[in-house]
Design a protein around this motif. Structure first.
Motif, mmCIF file in Angstrom:
data_model
loop_
_atom_site.group_PDB
_atom_site.id
_atom_site.type_symbol
_atom_site.label_atom_id
_atom_site.label_comp_id
_atom_site.label_asym_id
_atom_site.label_seq_id
_atom_site.Cartn_x
_atom_site.Cartn_y
_atom_site.Cartn_z
ATOM 1 N N ASP A 258 30.188 90.412 -10.732
ATOM 2 C CA ASP A 258 30.442 89.312 -9.799
ATOM 3 C C ASP A 258 30.892 89.865 -8.437
ATOM 4 O O ASP A 258 30.398 89.431 -7.393
ATOM 5 N N MET A 259 31.782 90.859 -8.446
ATOM 6 C CA MET A 259 32.275 91.417 -7.176
ATOM 7 C C MET A 259 31.142 92.108 -6.407
ATOM 8 O O MET A 259 31.075 92.006 -5.181
ATOM 9 N N VAL A 260 30.240 92.796 -7.124
ATOM 10 C CA VAL A 260 29.113 93.456 -6.450
ATOM 11 C C VAL A 260 28.204 92.385 -5.836
ATOM 12 O O VAL A 260 27.802 92.481 -4.669
ATOM 13 N N GLU A 261 27.919 91.326 -6.618
ATOM 14 C CA GLU A 261 27.016 90.279 -6.112
ATOM 15 C C GLU A 261 27.586 89.574 -4.888
ATOM 16 O O GLU A 261 26.862 89.307 -3.933
ATOM 17 N N VAL A 262 28.878 89.302 -4.911
ATOM 18 C CA VAL A 262 29.487 88.606 -3.769
ATOM 19 C C VAL A 262 29.498 89.515 -2.539
ATOM 20 O O VAL A 262 29.134 89.094 -1.442
ATOM 21 N N THR A 263 29.887 90.774 -2.731
ATOM 22 C CA THR A 263 30.028 91.642 -1.552
ATOM 23 C C THR A 263 28.677 92.114 -1.006
ATOM 24 O O THR A 263 28.572 92.456 0.164
ATOM 25 N N MET A 264 27.641 92.096 -1.849
ATOM 26 C CA MET A 264 26.310 92.521 -1.387
ATOM 27 C C MET A 264 25.406 91.303 -1.178
ATOM 28 O O MET A 264 24.179 91.434 -1.198
ATOM 29 N N LYS A 265 26.006 90.132 -0.955
ATOM 30 C CA LYS A 265 25.229 88.878 -0.931
ATOM 31 C C LYS A 265 24.112 88.864 0.123
ATOM 32 O O LYS A 265 23.083 88.229 -0.088
ATOM 33 N N ASP A 266 24.289 89.587 1.211
ATOM 34 C CA ASP A 266 23.258 89.605 2.254
ATOM 35 C C ASP A 266 22.030 90.423 1.855
ATOM 36 O O ASP A 266 21.031 90.441 2.576
ATOM 37 N N TYR A 267 22.124 91.128 0.743
ATOM 38 C CA TYR A 267 21.021 92.023 0.336
ATOM 39 C C TYR A 267 20.409 91.609 -1.003
ATOM 40 O O TYR A 267 19.640 92.355 -1.581
ATOM 41 N N LEU A 268 20.793 90.426 -1.503
ATOM 42 C CA LEU A 268 20.373 90.079 -2.860
ATOM 43 C C LEU A 268 18.868 89.827 -3.021
ATOM 44 O O LEU A 268 18.371 89.707 -4.139
ATOM 45 N N ASP A 269 18.138 89.782 -1.884
ATOM 46 C CA ASP A 269 16.678 89.690 -2.005
ATOM 47 C C ASP A 269 16.099 91.042 -2.440
ATOM 48 O O ASP A 269 14.987 91.120 -2.960
ATOM 49 N N LYS A 270 16.885 92.100 -2.260
ATOM 50 C CA LYS A 270 16.408 93.444 -2.604
ATOM 51 C C LYS A 270 17.250 94.106 -3.687
ATOM 52 O O LYS A 270 16.887 95.155 -4.212
ATOM 53 N N ILE A 271 18.399 93.500 -3.978
ATOM 54 C CA ILE A 271 19.322 94.106 -4.941
ATOM 55 C C ILE A 271 19.521 93.177 -6.129
ATOM 56 O O ILE A 271 19.661 91.959 -5.964
ATOM 57 N N GLU A 272 19.547 93.761 -7.316
ATOM 58 C CA GLU A 272 19.861 93.003 -8.520
ATOM 59 C C GLU A 272 21.001 93.732 -9.218
ATOM 60 O O GLU A 272 21.067 94.964 -9.160
ATOM 61 N N VAL A 273 21.890 93.000 -9.855
ATOM 62 C CA VAL A 273 23.027 93.638 -10.525
ATOM 63 C C VAL A 273 22.931 93.368 -12.029
ATOM 64 O O VAL A 273 22.810 92.219 -12.451
#
Ligand code: ADP
Length: 159
Positions: free
Chosen positions: A52-67
């Motif tokens: 959850d912390m990774v997803e929230v802090t990397m929210k601007d990149y979630l089109d390219k990042i999956e956790v």
């Protein structure tokens, strides 16, 4: 499509981890951040909280990042997820010996999966999750090391 896995404990994610992930995105089209669960390493946060912390802090990149939370050996997960490389970060020479062992052990396990290393921005070269936890424990200011959301989660945990 070049896909890499960035494995780690992320307990919790720091500005150093974020710096490495952003550098990796300049080389890979997609990055899968793999939350490792070490059965004999005590963590401050559960794997779900870390995700959850990774997803929230990397929210601007979630089109390219999956956790994703890991269930298997990292090389096996990497292959299963369709990635060709594992990304890791290097802070200083002190990281090298452990990372050297890890890369070679992983190559023995699967010679098709290779590891790539990015060097962090010099201003994060001293930063680790362990240090952040220690500073948090003694109520130090964490804002220079981790994003605000993580500072809040750490405060909740420590209270
Ligand atoms: P692990 O328990 O697998 O070492 P970590 O979450 O501590 O997991 O680290 C994951 C990866 O991120 C490792 O390659 C580590 O060297 C790297 N890393 C951690 N902090 C930093 C930082 N400040 N700068 C660069 N790389 C970092």
């Amino acid at each position: 499509m070049k896909v890499a896995v960035y494995p780690g404990s992320f307990d919790p994610i720091t500005f150093g981890h974020m710096d490495i992930a952003k550098r990796a995105l300049k080389v890979f089209d997609r990055l899968i951040i793999l939350i490792n669960v070490h059965p004999n390493k005590e963590a401050m946060f559960t794997a779900k909280e870390r995700k959850d912390m990774v997803e929230v802090t990397m929210k601007d990149y979630l089109d390219k990042i999956e956790v994703i939370i890991a269930n298997d050996l990292t090389v096996d997960e990497t292959k299963k997820l369709g990635a060709t490389h594992m990304v890791r970060g290097l802070r200083a020479v002190t990281d090298f010996e452990y990372e050297f062992q890890l890369t070679h052990a992983n190559r023995v396990l699967d010679s098709e999966i290779d590891s790539v290393y990015f060097m962090t921005d010099n201003k994060y070269s001293f930063l680790s999750s362990a240090l952040v936890k220690e500073i948090g424990l003694f109520k130090g200011d964490l804002n220079k090391f981790v994003p605000t959301y993580v500072v809040e989660k750490m405060k909740e945990k420590l209270n």
